[in-house]
Design a protein around this motif. Structure first.
Motif, PDB file in Angstrom:
ATOM      1  N   ALA A 111       0.750  -1.276   0.028  1.00  0.00           N
ATOM      2  CA  ALA A 111       0.071   0.026  -0.052  1.00  0.00           C
ATOM      3  C   ALA A 111       0.762   1.098   0.010  1.00  0.00           C
ATOM      4  O   ALA A 111       2.041   1.248   0.314  1.00  0.00           O
ATOM      5  CB  ALA A 111      -1.076  -0.185   1.265  1.00  0.00           C
ATOM      6  N   PRO A 112       0.271   2.389  -0.482  1.00  0.00           N
ATOM      7  CA  PRO A 112       0.984   3.649  -0.344  1.00  0.00           C
ATOM      8  C   PRO A 112       1.771   3.981   0.922  1.00  0.00           C
ATOM      9  O   PRO A 112       2.986   4.510   1.268  1.00  0.00           O
ATOM     10  CB  PRO A 112       0.122   4.547  -0.970  1.00  0.00           C
ATOM     11  N   VAL A 113       0.839   3.627   1.975  1.00  0.00           N
ATOM     12  CA  VAL A 113       1.714   3.683   3.350  1.00  0.00           C
ATOM     13  C   VAL A 113       2.669   3.091   3.752  1.00  0.00           C
ATOM     14  O   VAL A 113       3.573   3.556   4.570  1.00  0.00           O
ATOM     15  CB  VAL A 113       0.534   3.703   4.484  1.00  0.00           C
ATOM     16  N   ASP A 114       3.012   2.040   2.748  1.00  0.00           N
ATOM     17  CA  ASP A 114       4.317   1.414   3.082  1.00  0.00           C
ATOM     18  C   ASP A 114       5.555   1.943   2.617  1.00  0.00           C
ATOM     19  O   ASP A 114       6.639   1.299   2.670  1.00  0.00           O
ATOM     20  CB  ASP A 114       4.112  -0.102   2.584  1.00  0.00           C
ATOM     21  N   TRP A 115       5.444   3.192   1.718  1.00  0.00           N
ATOM     22  CA  TRP A 115       6.569   3.840   1.125  1.00  0.00           C
ATOM     23  C   TRP A 115       6.785   5.045   1.609  1.00  0.00           C
ATOM     24  O   TRP A 115       5.853   6.012   2.100  1.00  0.00           O
ATOM     25  CB  TRP A 115       6.080   3.923  -0.346  1.00  0.00           C
ATOM     26  N   SER A 116       8.209   5.512   1.545  1.00  0.00           N
ATOM     27  CA  SER A 116       8.430   7.069   2.062  1.00  0.00           C
ATOM     28  C   SER A 116       9.312   7.203   0.848  1.00  0.00           C
ATOM     29  O   SER A 116      10.320   6.790   0.753  1.00  0.00           O
ATOM     30  CB  SER A 116       9.139   7.168   3.290  1.00  0.00           C
ATOM     31  N   LEU A 117       9.033   8.470   0.089  1.00  0.00           N
ATOM     32  CA  LEU A 117       9.795   8.673  -0.920  1.00  0.00           C
ATOM     33  C   LEU A 117      10.765   9.664  -0.614  1.00  0.00           C
ATOM     34  O   LEU A 117      11.726  10.309  -1.521  1.00  0.00           O
ATOM     35  CB  LEU A 117       8.768   9.436  -2.297  1.00  0.00           C
ATOM     36  N   GLY A 118      10.738  10.363   0.553  1.00  0.00           N
ATOM     37  CA  GLY A 118      11.579  11.267   1.010  1.00  0.00           C
ATOM     38  C   GLY A 118      11.162  12.088   2.224  1.00  0.00           C
ATOM     39  O   GLY A 118       9.771  11.961   2.447  1.00  0.00           O
ATOM     40  N   ARG A 119      11.967  12.855   2.744  1.00  0.00           N
ATOM     41  CA  ARG A 119      11.346  13.799   3.841  1.00  0.00           C
ATOM     42  C   ARG A 119      10.598  12.855   4.975  1.00  0.00           C
ATOM     43  O   ARG A 119       9.971  13.839   5.851  1.00  0.00           O
ATOM     44  CB  ARG A 119      10.634  14.808   3.459  1.00  0.00           C
ATOM     45  N   GLY A 120      11.008  11.891   5.158  1.00  0.00           N
ATOM     46  CA  GLY A 120      10.331  11.014   6.230  1.00  0.00           C
ATOM     47  C   GLY A 120       8.601  10.928   6.169  1.00  0.00           C
ATOM     48  O   GLY A 120       8.037  10.806   7.089  1.00  0.00           O
ATOM     49  N   LEU A 121       8.157  11.347   4.998  1.00  0.00           N
ATOM     50  CA  LEU A 121       6.780  11.273   4.929  1.00  0.00           C
ATOM     51  C   LEU A 121       6.243   9.996   4.044  1.00  0.00           C
ATOM     52  O   LEU A 121       6.921   9.471   3.273  1.00  0.00           O
ATOM     53  CB  LEU A 121       6.184  12.600   4.029  1.00  0.00           C
ATOM     54  N   ALA A 122       5.124   9.363   4.751  1.00  0.00           N
ATOM     55  CA  ALA A 122       4.622   8.267   3.947  1.00  0.00           C
ATOM     56  C   ALA A 122       3.935   8.508   2.268  1.00  0.00           C
ATOM     57  O   ALA A 122       3.554   9.852   2.344  1.00  0.00           O
ATOM     58  CB  ALA A 122       3.382   7.653   4.686  1.00  0.00           C
ATOM     59  N   GLY A 124       1.602   9.661  -0.247  1.00  0.00           N
ATOM     60  CA  GLY A 124       0.343   9.949  -0.409  1.00  0.00           C
ATOM     61  C   GLY A 124      -0.027  10.896   0.905  1.00  0.00           C
ATOM     62  O   GLY A 124      -1.063  11.557   0.648  1.00  0.00           O
ATOM     63  N   ASP A 125       1.032  11.351   1.853  1.00  0.00           N
ATOM     64  CA  ASP A 125       0.659  12.134   2.840  1.00  0.00           C
ATOM     65  C   ASP A 125       0.987  13.536   2.055  1.00  0.00           C
ATOM     66  O   ASP A 125       1.665  13.446   0.952  1.00  0.00           O
ATOM     67  CB  ASP A 125       1.886  12.191   3.935  1.00  0.00           C
ATOM     68  N   GLN A 126       0.389  14.422   2.323  1.00  0.00           N
ATOM     69  CA  GLN A 126       0.823  15.945   1.664  1.00  0.00           C
ATOM     70  C   GLN A 126       2.352  16.190   1.735  1.00  0.00           C
ATOM     71  O   GLN A 126       2.668  16.294   2.766  1.00  0.00           O
ATOM     72  CB  GLN A 126       0.132  16.922   2.342  1.00  0.00           C
ATOM     73  N   HIS A 127       2.919  16.284   0.534  1.00  0.00           N
ATOM     74  CA  HIS A 127       4.229  16.516   0.480  1.00  0.00           C
ATOM     75  C   HIS A 127       4.363  18.050  -0.036  1.00  0.00           C
ATOM     76  O   HIS A 127       3.824  18.440  -1.051  1.00  0.00           O
ATOM     77  CB  HIS A 127       5.081  16.039  -0.716  1.00  0.00           C
ATOM     78  N   GLU A 128       4.880  18.682   0.976  1.00  0.00           N
ATOM     79  CA  GLU A 128       5.006  20.189   0.674  1.00  0.00           C
ATOM     80  C   GLU A 128       6.122  20.454  -0.329  1.00  0.00           C
ATOM     81  O   GLU A 128       6.905  19.624  -0.364  1.00  0.00           O
ATOM     82  CB  GLU A 128       5.110  21.045   1.881  1.00  0.00           C
ATOM     83  N   PRO A 129       6.145  21.482  -1.101  1.00  0.00           N
ATOM     84  CA  PRO A 129       7.471  21.636  -2.019  1.00  0.00           C
ATOM     85  C   PRO A 129       8.632  21.875  -1.088  1.00  0.00           C
ATOM     86  O   PRO A 129       8.589  22.194   0.103  1.00  0.00           O
ATOM     87  CB  PRO A 129       6.929  23.062  -2.600  1.00  0.00           C
ATOM     88  N   LEU A 130       9.716  21.229  -1.738  1.00  0.00           N
ATOM     89  CA  LEU A 130      11.024  21.312  -0.981  1.00  0.00           C
ATOM     90  C   LEU A 130      11.403  22.742  -0.509  1.00  0.00           C
ATOM     91  O   LEU A 130      11.473  23.671  -1.075  1.00  0.00           O
ATOM     92  CB  LEU A 130      11.828  20.764  -2.147  1.00  0.00           C
ATOM     93  N   GLY A 131      11.777  22.687   0.632  1.00  0.00           N
ATOM     94  CA  GLY A 131      12.216  23.935   1.315  1.00  0.00           C
ATOM     95  C   GLY A 131      11.104  24.564   2.099  1.00  0.00           C
ATOM     96  O   GLY A 131      11.354  25.777   2.671  1.00  0.00           O
ATOM     97  N   THR A 132       9.985  24.385   2.092  1.00  0.00           N
ATOM     98  CA  THR A 132       8.869  25.072   2.915  1.00  0.00           C
ATOM     99  C   THR A 132       8.818  24.487   4.210  1.00  0.00           C
ATOM    100  O   THR A 132       8.043  25.352   4.984  1.00  0.00           O
ATOM    101  CB  THR A 132       7.514  24.983   2.163  1.00  0.00           C
ATOM    102  N   ARG A 133       9.407  23.529   4.785  1.00  0.00           N
ATOM    103  CA  ARG A 133       8.981  22.942   6.042  1.00  0.00           C
ATOM    104  C   ARG A 133      10.436  23.086   6.718  1.00  0.00           C
ATOM    105  O   ARG A 133      11.509  22.709   6.271  1.00  0.00           O
ATOM    106  CB  ARG A 133       8.849  21.535   6.205  1.00  0.00           C
ATOM    107  N   SER A 134      10.581  23.916   7.935  1.00  0.00           N
ATOM    108  CA  SER A 134      11.887  24.171   8.716  1.00  0.00           C
ATOM    109  C   SER A 134      12.145  23.007   9.514  1.00  0.00           C
ATOM    110  O   SER A 134      13.162  22.721  10.001  1.00  0.00           O
ATOM    111  CB  SER A 134      11.622  25.456   9.493  1.00  0.00           C
ATOM    112  N   ASP A 135      11.189  22.190   9.732  1.00  0.00           N
ATOM    113  CA  ASP A 135      11.584  20.939  10.779  1.00  0.00           C
ATOM    114  C   ASP A 135      12.189  19.968  10.003  1.00  0.00           C
ATOM    115  O   ASP A 135      12.422  18.866  10.573  1.00  0.00           O
ATOM    116  CB  ASP A 135      10.062  20.693  11.497  1.00  0.00           C
ATOM    117  N   ILE A 136      12.270  19.821   8.802  1.00  0.00           N
ATOM    118  CA  ILE A 136      12.865  18.762   7.963  1.00  0.00           C
ATOM    119  C   ILE A 136      14.142  19.233   7.281  1.00  0.00           C
ATOM    120  O   ILE A 136      14.285  20.126   6.685  1.00  0.00           O
ATOM    121  CB  ILE A 136      11.882  18.368   6.930  1.00  0.00           C
ATOM    122  N   VAL A 137      15.100  18.187   7.701  1.00  0.00           N
ATOM    123  CA  VAL A 137      16.504  18.529   7.226  1.00  0.00           C
ATOM    124  C   VAL A 137      16.824  17.798   6.091  1.00  0.00           C
ATOM    125  O   VAL A 137      16.277  16.467   5.798  1.00  0.00           O
ATOM    126  CB  VAL A 137      17.549  18.233   8.294  1.00  0.00           C
TER     127      VAL A 137
END
Length: 137
Positions: A111-122, A124-137
């Motif tokens: 299922a989609p929840v079994d994948w993370s394509l980066g940023r520690g997000l599953a 299907g979760d809302q992926h914000e554009p790169l650089g918009t979240r300060s809590d993700i390195v």
């Protein structure tokens, strides 16, 4: 979003390894609607004594070039798509010089929840554009 693991014997020439990797990707694009740029493959080469593959089960004749293709992808493909994928990969591999009996393919879906394509997000979760979240390195 497939991930392909391709296990080949060490004696297989690199051109044939690349041809098999291309066959896998082109088959996924052709039969399963995978975008052409969605290519994630891990190729592993094994010494002959580390590839324990029955040479005749079930009713095939494998050679020293026997290779295993494992594809992990999101659930939702039809049985027909899977059968067409098997044929597509094998036909392309045969055109590259393989015996059809030497190509073993295993599919696993999740299922989609079994994948993370980066940023520690599953996936299907809302992926914000790169650089918009300060809590993700």
């Amino acid at each position: 979003m497939p991930l392909a693991r391709i296990s080949v014997p060490t004696q297989l020439p690199i051109e044939r390894v690349h041809a098999l990797a291309d066959a896998v990707h082109e088959g996924l694009v052709e039969t399963c609607g995978v975008p052409p740029k969605d290519r994630f493959q891990l190729v592993s080469r094994y010494a002959p004594d580390l590839m324990v593959i029955d040479p005749t089960f079930p009713n095939v004749t494998r050679t020293a070039e026997a290779s295993i293709v494992e594809v992990l992808f999101l659930e939702g493909r039809t049985i027909d798509q899977k059968r067409r994928l098997f044929r597509s990969i094998t036909e392309r591999a045969v055109r590259a010089g393989f015996s059809g009996d030497d190509i073993m393919i295993v599919l696993t879906e999740n299922a989609p929840v079994d994948w993370s394509l980066g940023r520690g997000l599953a996936f299907g979760d809302q992926h914000e554009p790169l650089g918009t979240r300060s809590d993700i390195v």
